[in-house]
Design a protein around this motif. Structure first.
Motif, PDB file in Angstrom:
ATOM      1  N   LEU A   1      -4.808  10.682  -5.246  1.00 15.11           N
ATOM      2  CA  LEU A   1      -4.944  11.451  -4.014  1.00 15.11           C
ATOM      3  C   LEU A   1      -3.576  11.846  -3.464  1.00 15.11           C
ATOM      4  CD1 LEU A   1      -7.877   9.573  -2.249  1.00 15.11           C
ATOM      5  CD2 LEU A   1      -7.893  11.925  -3.063  1.00 15.11           C
ATOM      6  N   ALA A   2      -2.610  10.934  -3.558  1.00 16.07           N
ATOM      7  CA  ALA A   2      -1.251  11.274  -3.135  1.00 16.07           C
ATOM      8  C   ALA A   2      -0.706  12.420  -3.982  1.00 16.07           C
ATOM      9  CB  ALA A   2      -0.355  10.050  -3.226  1.00 16.07           C
TER      10      ALA A   2
ATOM     11  N   GLY B   1       0.551  16.695  -3.424  1.00 19.97           N
ATOM     12  CA  GLY B   1       1.828  17.237  -3.866  1.00 19.97           C
ATOM     13  C   GLY B   1       2.919  16.216  -4.089  1.00 19.97           C
ATOM     14  N   PHE B   2       2.649  14.943  -3.771  1.00 26.03           N
ATOM     15  CA  PHE B   2       3.675  13.916  -3.903  1.00 26.03           C
ATOM     16  C   PHE B   2       3.850  13.474  -5.348  1.00 26.03           C
ATOM     17  CE2 PHE B   2       2.377  13.161   0.591  1.00 26.03           C
ATOM     18  CZ  PHE B   2       3.621  13.303   1.178  1.00 26.03           C
ATOM     19  N   SER B   3       5.066  13.092  -5.668  1.00 26.78           N
ATOM     20  CA  SER B   3       5.389  12.444  -6.931  1.00 26.78           C
ATOM     21  C   SER B   3       6.670  11.653  -6.707  1.00 26.78           C
ATOM     22  CB  SER B   3       5.587  13.475  -8.049  1.00 26.78           C
ATOM     23  OG  SER B   3       6.772  14.231  -7.823  1.00 26.78           O
ATOM     24  N   ARG B   4       7.089  10.882  -7.716  1.00 24.04           N
ATOM     25  CA  ARG B   4       8.331  10.118  -7.583  1.00 24.04           C
ATOM     26  C   ARG B   4       9.527  11.048  -7.399  1.00 24.04           C
ATOM     27  NH1 ARG B   4       7.599   4.417  -7.292  1.00 24.04           N
ATOM     28  NH2 ARG B   4       5.634   3.936  -8.334  1.00 24.04           N
ATOM     29  N   LYS B   5       9.417  12.281  -7.890  1.00 25.43           N
ATOM     30  CA  LYS B   5      10.496  13.257  -7.722  1.00 25.43           C
ATOM     31  C   LYS B   5      10.310  14.116  -6.480  1.00 25.43           C
ATOM     32  CE  LYS B   5      11.572  13.652 -12.659  1.00 25.43           C
ATOM     33  NZ  LYS B   5      11.698  14.579 -13.831  1.00 25.43           N
ATOM     34  N   ASN B   6       9.122  14.076  -5.890  1.00 22.42           N
ATOM     35  CA  ASN B   6       8.833  14.868  -4.683  1.00 22.42           C
ATOM     36  C   ASN B   6       8.229  13.951  -3.624  1.00 22.42           C
ATOM     37  OD1 ASN B   6       9.365  17.794  -5.517  1.00 22.42           O
ATOM     38  ND2 ASN B   6       8.012  17.095  -7.150  1.00 22.42           N
ATOM     39  N   ARG B   7       9.084  13.167  -3.004  1.00 25.32           N
ATOM     40  CA  ARG B   7       8.639  12.188  -2.008  1.00 25.32           C
ATOM     41  C   ARG B   7       8.582  12.786  -0.609  1.00 25.32           C
ATOM     42  NH1 ARG B   7       9.994   6.650  -3.901  1.00 25.32           N
ATOM     43  NH2 ARG B   7      10.658   6.810  -6.076  1.00 25.32           N
TER      44      ARG B   7
ATOM     45  N   GLU C   1       0.828  -1.201   0.000  1.00 27.70           N
ATOM     46  CA  GLU C   1       0.000   0.000   0.000  1.00 27.70           C
ATOM     47  C   GLU C   1       0.867   1.259   0.000  1.00 27.70           C
ATOM     48  OE1 GLU C   1       0.968  -1.262   4.109  1.00 27.70           O
ATOM     49  OE2 GLU C   1       0.057  -2.285   2.400  1.00 27.70           O
ATOM     50  N   PHE C   2       0.241   2.404  -0.266  1.00 26.06           N
ATOM     51  CA  PHE C   2       0.873   3.699  -0.072  1.00 26.06           C
ATOM     52  C   PHE C   2       0.920   3.997   1.426  1.00 26.06           C
ATOM     53  CE2 PHE C   2      -0.704   3.999  -4.372  1.00 26.06           C
ATOM     54  CZ  PHE C   2       0.154   4.860  -5.037  1.00 26.06           C
ATOM     55  N   ILE C   3       1.990   4.681   1.869  1.00 30.44           N
ATOM     56  CA  ILE C   3       2.079   5.097   3.274  1.00 30.44           C
ATOM     57  C   ILE C   3       2.628   6.518   3.326  1.00 30.44           C
ATOM     58  CG2 ILE C   3       2.920   4.567   5.592  1.00 30.44           C
ATOM     59  CD1 ILE C   3       3.573   1.739   4.603  1.00 30.44           C
ATOM     60  N   ILE C   4       1.941   7.395   4.039  1.00 29.24           N
ATOM     61  CA  ILE C   4       2.455   8.736   4.313  1.00 29.24           C
ATOM     62  C   ILE C   4       2.843   8.796   5.783  1.00 29.24           C
ATOM     63  CG2 ILE C   4       2.029  11.208   4.319  1.00 29.24           C
ATOM     64  CD1 ILE C   4      -0.115  10.790   2.221  1.00 29.24           C
ATOM     65  N   HIS C   5       4.090   9.155   6.043  1.00 30.37           N
ATOM     66  CA  HIS C   5       4.576   9.373   7.410  1.00 30.37           C
ATOM     67  C   HIS C   5       4.669  10.875   7.683  1.00 30.37           C
ATOM     68  CE1 HIS C   5       5.823   5.154   7.149  1.00 30.37           C
ATOM     69  NE2 HIS C   5       6.024   5.175   8.465  1.00 30.37           N
ATOM     70  N   PHE C   6       4.315  11.278   8.893  1.00 31.58           N
ATOM     71  CA  PHE C   6       4.364  12.680   9.320  1.00 31.58           C
ATOM     72  C   PHE C   6       5.310  12.774  10.519  1.00 31.58           C
ATOM     73  CE2 PHE C   6       0.173  11.502   7.778  1.00 31.58           C
ATOM     74  CZ  PHE C   6      -0.082  12.441   6.800  1.00 31.58           C
TER      75      PHE C   6
ATOM     76  N   MET D   1       6.733  15.542   5.850  1.00 31.09           N
ATOM     77  CA  MET D   1       6.072  14.258   5.635  1.00 31.09           C
ATOM     78  C   MET D   1       6.700  13.582   4.426  1.00 31.09           C
ATOM     79  SD  MET D   1       2.327  15.528   4.224  1.00 31.09           S
ATOM     80  CE  MET D   1       2.166  16.628   2.797  1.00 31.09           C
ATOM     81  N   PHE D   2       6.656  12.249   4.387  1.00 31.39           N
ATOM     82  CA  PHE D   2       7.222  11.535   3.245  1.00 31.39           C
ATOM     83  C   PHE D   2       6.312  10.392   2.834  1.00 31.39           C
ATOM     84  CE2 PHE D   2       9.140   9.528   6.976  1.00 31.39           C
ATOM     85  CZ  PHE D   2       9.129   8.159   6.688  1.00 31.39           C
ATOM     86  N   LEU D   3       6.358  10.091   1.522  1.00 31.22           N
ATOM     87  CA  LEU D   3       5.487   9.065   0.941  1.00 31.22           C
ATOM     88  C   LEU D   3       6.289   7.834   0.556  1.00 31.22           C
ATOM     89  CD1 LEU D   3       2.688   8.214  -0.274  1.00 31.22           C
ATOM     90  CD2 LEU D   3       3.501   9.195  -2.437  1.00 31.22           C
ATOM     91  N   ILE D   4       5.763   6.673   0.914  1.00 33.91           N
ATOM     92  CA  ILE D   4       6.307   5.394   0.467  1.00 33.91           C
ATOM     93  C   ILE D   4       5.354   4.837  -0.594  1.00 33.91           C
ATOM     94  CG2 ILE D   4       6.868   3.034   1.151  1.00 33.91           C
ATOM     95  CD1 ILE D   4       7.487   4.113   3.943  1.00 33.91           C
ATOM     96  N   TYR D   5       5.904   4.513  -1.770  1.00 31.32           N
ATOM     97  CA  TYR D   5       5.098   3.933  -2.836  1.00 31.32           C
ATOM     98  C   TYR D   5       4.980   2.418  -2.648  1.00 31.32           C
ATOM     99  CZ  TYR D   5       4.954   8.236  -5.563  1.00 31.32           C
ATOM    100  OH  TYR D   5       4.704   9.519  -5.990  1.00 31.32           O
ATOM    101  N   PRO D   6       3.904   1.823  -3.158  1.00 30.90           N
ATOM    102  CA  PRO D   6       3.723   0.372  -3.026  1.00 30.90           C
ATOM    103  C   PRO D   6       4.826  -0.409  -3.753  1.00 30.90           C
ATOM    104  CG  PRO D   6       1.680   1.430  -3.716  1.00 30.90           C
ATOM    105  CD  PRO D   6       2.754   2.454  -3.836  1.00 30.90           C
ATOM    106  N   ASP D   7       5.158  -1.575  -3.181  1.00 28.40           N
ATOM    107  CA  ASP D   7       6.073  -2.537  -3.806  1.00 28.40           C
ATOM    108  C   ASP D   7       7.424  -1.929  -4.147  1.00 28.40           C
ATOM    109  OD1 ASP D   7       3.972  -4.510  -3.779  1.00 28.40           O
ATOM    110  OD2 ASP D   7       3.137  -3.523  -5.554  1.00 28.40           O
ATOM    111  N   GLU D   8       7.890  -1.042  -3.292  1.00 29.06           N
ATOM    112  CA  GLU D   8       9.175  -0.395  -3.528  1.00 29.06           C
ATOM    113  C   GLU D   8      10.036  -0.532  -2.278  1.00 29.06           C
ATOM    114  OE1 GLU D   8      10.381   3.692  -5.636  1.00 29.06           O
ATOM    115  OE2 GLU D   8       9.379   3.993  -3.712  1.00 29.06           O
ATOM    116  N   PRO D   9      11.253  -1.043  -2.398  1.00 29.91           N
ATOM    117  CA  PRO D   9      12.118  -1.169  -1.221  1.00 29.91           C
ATOM    118  C   PRO D   9      12.553   0.200  -0.701  1.00 29.91           C
ATOM    119  CG  PRO D   9      13.319  -1.737  -3.221  1.00 29.91           C
ATOM    120  CD  PRO D   9      11.889  -1.576  -3.621  1.00 29.91           C
ATOM    121  N   VAL D  10      12.368   0.416   0.574  1.00 30.00           N
ATOM    122  CA  VAL D  10      12.751   1.686   1.205  1.00 30.00           C
ATOM    123  C   VAL D  10      13.374   1.392   2.564  1.00 30.00           C
ATOM    124  CG1 VAL D  10      10.900   2.974   0.060  1.00 30.00           C
ATOM    125  CG2 VAL D  10      10.519   2.029   2.346  1.00 30.00           C
ATOM    126  N   THR D  11      14.091   2.385   3.070  1.00 29.76           N
ATOM    127  CA  THR D  11      14.633   2.299   4.429  1.00 29.76           C
ATOM    128  C   THR D  11      14.414   3.640   5.102  1.00 29.76           C
ATOM    129  OG1 THR D  11      16.355   0.743   3.737  1.00 29.76           O
ATOM    130  CG2 THR D  11      16.686   1.879   5.834  1.00 29.76           C
TER     131      THR D  11
END
Length: 295
Positions: free
Chosen positions: A108-109, A113-119, A47-52, A74-84
């Motif tokens: 909605l994300a 204002g979110f995008s792959r370039k603006n996480r 799923e998408f996740i927004i952390h604040f 705040m930052f957005l995590i996209y689905p099925d993408e490895p993050v740390t």
């Protein structure tokens, strides 16, 4: 899917494993966590996740980039993408989050204002964020009514994030959905129904969703006068009608058209008609008598 789980601890509060209540957008999990120093999360999610970030500092790494984060972001995590992402060793962060999915999740994300370039983006106030997270957590019991409440609060939360982004980016100052003639028409409708209540230009602009400056420029363009001039003229003509058609006192008429100060009303009336409200009726009767005697 696993059973719905609610955890309420001193450093971790979370509602998770929620079912998808709607194809459009659904809350999957939400919560708040006070992280220990150096606490690290490293995995992909469906799923998408927004952390604040509410307090403290930490980092977020995705797609070959790393950001240092602090309160007010705040930052957005996209689905099925490895993050740390992880908490600082000396000033570990406290954050809140929402996890969501659905066919509207990506759009909605993007509205926020979110995008792959603006996480990573500026976030609304921590008070607003915790208010909505708490609403979602408080309605944790499984029922159809609470499913609807969580859905409603989730959509309201996205509305707040979208509104915050538009204000941050200045979009609300640059674009207007309707033509100036439509805004003037809406403003006049509001004036004719609310002029008795002491409304001002800020009230009119706020009611139709534009700035005072844009409202005045619309009136200048369409009617060649300011919104304030139109409002005063409308009130003065209403007052003149009441003076001729009723036995109300000047004080009563002033109150009826939205003036709390009789003196301010009288000055405005005299400026408009060249005669005081007290003498207006007599003046009009004299004019009518004069015209009747003309050949």
């Amino acid at each position: 899917m696993s059973n719905v789980k609610y955890t309420d601890g001193a450093t971790f509060r979370c509602l998770e494993n929620l079912k998808e209540a709607s194809l459009d957008i659904s809350l999957i999990h939400t919560g708040r966590e006070y992280c220990l120093p150096g606490h690290i999360c490293s995995r992909s999610r469906e799923e998408f996740i927004i952390h604040f970030v509410l307090k403290g500092t930490g980092f977020y790494s995705a797609d070959g980039q790393t950001w240092s984060l602090s309160p007010g972001q705040m930052f957005l995590i996209y689905p099925d993408e490895p993050v740390t992402y992880g908490a600082d060793e000396t000033d570990p962060w406290t954050y809140a989050w929402i996890g969501f999915k659905g066919i509207r999740a990506g759009s909605l994300a993007a509205q926020c204002g979110f995008s792959r370039k603006n996480r990573v983006l500026p976030a609304p106030s921590s008070e607003l964020i915790t208010e909505y997270i708490d609403h979602l957590l408080e309605h944790r019991q499984l029922s159809q009514a609470n499913d609807l409440r969580r859905q409603a609060y989730l959509l309201l939360f996205f509305a707040e994030l979208t509104d915050f982004h538009e204000k941050q980016s200045g979009q609300n100052k640059k674009s207007h959905e309707y033509s100036t003639s439509v805004y003037v028409e809406l403003a006049i409708e509001y004036i004719t129904s609310m002029y008795q209540n002491g409304i001002g230009i800020s009230d009119i602009a706020s009611n139709i969703g534009i700035s005072r400056a844009y409202l005045n420029s619309a009136f200048q363009k369409e009617l060649n006068m300011s919104a304030q001039s139109f409002l005063i003229d409308y009130r003065m003509h209403k007052a003149a009608s009441l003076l001729l058609g009723t036995d109300m006192s000047v004080k009563e008429i002033a109150r009826c058209i939205g003036y709390t100060d009789q003196l301010v009303f009288s000055k405005a009336f005299k400026k408009k008609f060249g005669v005081s409200p007290k003498n207006y009726k007599t003046h009009q009767e004299m004019l009518e008598h004069f015209h009747e005697k003309q050949p």
